[in-house]
Design a protein around this motif. Sequence first.
Motif, mmCIF file in Angstrom:
data_model
loop_
_atom_site.group_PDB
_atom_site.id
_atom_site.type_symbol
_atom_site.label_atom_id
_atom_site.label_comp_id
_atom_site.label_asym_id
_atom_site.label_seq_id
_atom_site.Cartn_x
_atom_site.Cartn_y
_atom_site.Cartn_z
ATOM 1 N N ALA A 30 -4.915 4.749 13.964
ATOM 2 C CA ALA A 30 -4.573 5.084 12.579
ATOM 3 C C ALA A 30 -3.422 4.193 12.152
ATOM 4 O O ALA A 30 -2.514 3.916 12.941
ATOM 5 C CB ALA A 30 -4.179 6.551 12.455
ATOM 6 N N LEU A 31 -3.474 3.723 10.927
ATOM 7 C CA LEU A 31 -2.415 2.867 10.379
ATOM 8 C C LEU A 31 -1.810 3.563 9.171
ATOM 9 O O LEU A 31 -2.539 3.983 8.265
ATOM 10 C CB LEU A 31 -2.978 1.501 10.000
ATOM 11 C CG LEU A 31 -1.965 0.437 9.564
ATOM 12 C CD1 LEU A 31 -2.453 -0.952 9.973
ATOM 13 C CD2 LEU A 31 -1.740 0.465 8.052
ATOM 14 N N VAL A 32 -0.487 3.694 9.160
ATOM 15 C CA VAL A 32 0.215 4.359 8.069
ATOM 16 C C VAL A 32 1.014 3.319 7.290
ATOM 17 O O VAL A 32 1.833 2.586 7.880
ATOM 18 C CB VAL A 32 1.159 5.462 8.591
ATOM 19 C CG1 VAL A 32 1.854 6.162 7.428
ATOM 20 C CG2 VAL A 32 0.399 6.467 9.433
ATOM 21 N N ASP A 33 0.777 3.249 6.001
ATOM 22 C CA ASP A 33 1.454 2.259 5.156
ATOM 23 C C ASP A 33 1.386 2.733 3.710
ATOM 24 O O ASP A 33 0.398 3.371 3.321
ATOM 25 C CB ASP A 33 0.780 0.892 5.296
ATOM 26 C CG ASP A 33 1.508 -0.203 4.528
ATOM 27 O OD1 ASP A 33 2.527 -0.706 5.041
ATOM 28 O OD2 ASP A 33 1.060 -0.542 3.408
ATOM 29 N N PRO A 34 2.415 2.432 2.896
ATOM 30 C CA PRO A 34 2.357 2.841 1.491
ATOM 31 C C PRO A 34 1.197 2.229 0.727
ATOM 32 O O PRO A 34 0.803 2.735 -0.321
ATOM 33 C CB PRO A 34 3.712 2.374 0.926
ATOM 34 C CG PRO A 34 4.609 2.312 2.115
ATOM 35 C CD PRO A 34 3.736 1.885 3.247
ATOM 36 N N GLY A 35 0.649 1.103 1.215
ATOM 37 C CA GLY A 35 -0.492 0.498 0.548
ATOM 38 C C GLY A 35 -0.148 -0.367 -0.634
ATOM 39 O O GLY A 35 -1.026 -0.707 -1.436
ATOM 40 N N GLU A 36 1.111 -0.773 -0.756
ATOM 41 C CA GLU A 36 1.537 -1.632 -1.871
ATOM 42 C C GLU A 36 1.474 -3.085 -1.404
ATOM 43 O O GLU A 36 2.409 -3.622 -0.818
ATOM 44 C CB GLU A 36 2.950 -1.261 -2.306
ATOM 45 C CG GLU A 36 3.075 0.179 -2.769
ATOM 46 C CD GLU A 36 4.529 0.610 -2.934
ATOM 47 O OE1 GLU A 36 5.417 -0.231 -2.720
ATOM 48 O OE2 GLU A 36 4.756 1.774 -3.265
ATOM 49 N N ALA A 37 0.356 -3.743 -1.661
ATOM 50 C CA ALA A 37 0.107 -5.074 -1.108
ATOM 51 C C ALA A 37 1.187 -6.075 -1.494
ATOM 52 O O ALA A 37 1.674 -6.840 -0.662
ATOM 53 C CB ALA A 37 -1.260 -5.573 -1.568
ATOM 54 N N ARG A 38 1.600 -6.072 -2.758
ATOM 55 C CA ARG A 38 2.575 -7.073 -3.214
ATOM 56 C C ARG A 38 3.961 -6.834 -2.631
ATOM 57 O O ARG A 38 4.804 -7.733 -2.641
ATOM 58 C CB ARG A 38 2.659 -7.061 -4.750
ATOM 59 C CG ARG A 38 1.518 -7.781 -5.434
ATOM 60 C CD ARG A 38 1.708 -7.777 -6.938
ATOM 61 N NE ARG A 38 2.953 -8.386 -7.356
ATOM 62 C CZ ARG A 38 3.106 -9.691 -7.613
ATOM 63 N NH1 ARG A 38 2.072 -10.504 -7.465
ATOM 64 N NH2 ARG A 38 4.260 -10.171 -8.009
ATOM 65 N N ALA A 39 4.216 -5.628 -2.117
ATOM 66 C CA ALA A 39 5.538 -5.332 -1.574
ATOM 67 C C ALA A 39 5.701 -5.865 -0.147
ATOM 68 O O ALA A 39 6.811 -5.913 0.364
ATOM 69 C CB ALA A 39 5.788 -3.831 -1.589
ATOM 70 N N ARG A 40 4.612 -6.248 0.492
ATOM 71 C CA ARG A 40 4.691 -6.707 1.871
ATOM 72 C C ARG A 40 5.195 -8.145 1.936
ATOM 73 O O ARG A 40 4.772 -9.002 1.164
ATOM 74 C CB ARG A 40 3.327 -6.618 2.532
ATOM 75 C CG ARG A 40 2.779 -5.203 2.580
ATOM 76 C CD ARG A 40 1.348 -5.218 3.065
ATOM 77 N NE ARG A 40 0.772 -3.874 2.958
ATOM 78 C CZ ARG A 40 -0.496 -3.637 2.679
ATOM 79 N NH1 ARG A 40 -1.323 -4.637 2.477
ATOM 80 N NH2 ARG A 40 -0.935 -2.399 2.606
ATOM 81 N N THR A 41 6.064 -8.403 2.888
ATOM 82 C CA THR A 41 6.594 -9.750 3.054
ATOM 83 C C THR A 41 5.474 -10.745 3.318
ATOM 84 O O THR A 41 5.524 -11.889 2.847
ATOM 85 C CB THR A 41 7.610 -9.783 4.212
ATOM 86 O OG1 THR A 41 8.582 -8.752 4.003
ATOM 87 C CG2 THR A 41 8.316 -11.110 4.289
ATOM 88 N N SER A 42 4.455 -10.333 4.065
ATOM 89 C CA SER A 42 3.345 -11.234 4.380
ATOM 90 C C SER A 42 2.683 -11.759 3.111
ATOM 91 O O SER A 42 2.193 -12.893 3.070
ATOM 92 C CB SER A 42 2.302 -10.495 5.222
ATOM 93 O OG SER A 42 2.880 -9.843 6.324
ATOM 94 N N TYR A 43 2.653 -10.959 2.065
ATOM 95 C CA TYR A 43 2.003 -11.340 0.815
ATOM 96 C C TYR A 43 2.680 -12.559 0.205
ATOM 97 O O TYR A 43 2.021 -13.431 -0.367
ATOM 98 C CB TYR A 43 2.041 -10.164 -0.166
ATOM 99 C CG TYR A 43 1.456 -10.456 -1.527
ATOM 100 C CD1 TYR A 43 0.123 -10.178 -1.795
ATOM 101 C CD2 TYR A 43 2.228 -10.994 -2.545
ATOM 102 C CE1 TYR A 43 -0.423 -10.440 -3.041
ATOM 103 C CE2 TYR A 43 1.697 -11.271 -3.791
ATOM 104 C CZ TYR A 43 0.368 -10.988 -4.039
ATOM 105 O OH TYR A 43 -0.166 -11.254 -5.274
ATOM 106 N N GLY A 44 4.002 -12.624 0.321
ATOM 107 C CA GLY A 44 4.747 -13.659 -0.381
ATOM 108 C C GLY A 44 5.102 -14.866 0.456
ATOM 109 O O GLY A 44 5.895 -15.704 0.040
ATOM 110 N N ASN A 45 4.506 -15.012 1.644
ATOM 111 C CA ASN A 45 4.850 -16.072 2.580
ATOM 112 C C ASN A 45 4.413 -17.442 2.078
ATOM 113 O O ASN A 45 3.505 -17.556 1.260
ATOM 114 C CB ASN A 45 4.185 -15.749 3.920
ATOM 115 C CG ASN A 45 4.759 -16.508 5.083
ATOM 116 O OD1 ASN A 45 4.438 -17.662 5.299
ATOM 117 N ND2 ASN A 45 5.624 -15.849 5.842
ATOM 118 N N ALA A 46 5.038 -18.495 2.621
ATOM 119 C CA ALA A 46 4.644 -19.868 2.292
ATOM 120 C C ALA A 46 3.345 -20.265 2.976
ATOM 121 O O ALA A 46 2.743 -21.284 2.622
ATOM 122 C CB ALA A 46 5.748 -20.843 2.690
#
Length: 421
Positions: A30-46
């Motif tokens: 099971a994976l628990v996460d708020p589900g806010e894709a844009r809030a994840r650091t991975s989303y904004g990586n170079a």
Amino acid sequence: MPDPDIVVVGGGMVGLASALALGERGLAVALVDPGEARARTSYGNAGVLSRGSIFPMAGPALWPKLPAYLRNADSALRLNHAHLVRVVPWGLHFLAAARESRWRRAAAALVPLTTAAYPAHERLAERAGTRARLHRSGWLKLYRTETAFAGAALERAILAEHGVALEILDGAALRDREPALVRPYARAMLLTETAALSEPGALIEACERLFSQTGGRYLRGAVTGLAPEAEGWRVAYAGGAVRARQVVVAAGAASAEILRPLGYRFAFAAERGYHRHYALHPDSPPLTRPVLDTGAGSIIAPMGEGRVRVLSGVELNARGAAPDHRQIEAAAREAAGTLRLGGPLDNQPWMGSRPSTPDGMPVIGRAPRHAGLILAFGHGHIGLSTGPITGELVADLATGAEPALPLAPFAPDRLLRWPRL
């Protein structure tokens, strides 16, 4: 539904890769996460996946720049001085780590991790159907003056010691390799053992789909409590609670807050960063690889379809503080002198928080005081690139297998028993 075997807290690159690797080993996850894709650091990586990403921020080059950093006179770093009081333990140990001996030690520890990063990304991309987004293009570090290039001699020497392949280009050779660049540069270092990942957010979305398709349970909600029980762990989150024998905390910059009620006090800080997308001028050649302009302290990365992502340097501030766009605006002005840019493609810049340890190395290992608790966070600027290999290491720990790489340098207790400064 039956309780899973293991719960992963955190849905960024490290958490998702861990969940997928655990599922591949036959565990119910099971994976628990708020589900806010844009809030994840991975989303904004170079999107840079480099074997040469082995240098922590705290290094010997920090000292001559420190007065400018403290005055916010260097665009590579912006400080909220009021916030610095809250990260004094991190700051003191960060400064203590800014010695050549410590820098070399960290680089030697990180080389096995970064060397294994790209093959792990390839394996994950094959499973997730995103292989076409990986490009083995290398990436460039640009130096505006010969003096700036000479100042990076130690970095090049350490890379050579560890067999990291690179090429040195003069201004003319750089123009031939990357004709999109219009600013003159004295020198450039091309790190050839580097891949670029276009649209990191698309990889995260593909991994989420793969996790669900392979039987994983995605529980959306912020974690509100983590407690040991007789038969394992109880993880409370905004939508309820879930129990399992083991739990993995891979929640990036939020990890320290989640672990604090269990008595863990990590020297930890959140490095905030910004990006914004811009169109290239219609007459501009495409940018074929990410570039780090050392004179601006910012990165420009191609994201396909005639657009680039401009990324700021580091901001030390509270995670929840209001955005401060001065740094990304300065990066965009510099980028406009480096490439022929069109207008911005986003209404507002993106902002995220990287999890930062003082020594620049991640925390990967079993918690020292709680059975069944595995920690995987603090990857700083290399969370996207080393996320898939970290996930495989987490799966090794959870299943009792011998870890594929040495984990002693990343042991959690190193940040809980700091020596005297």
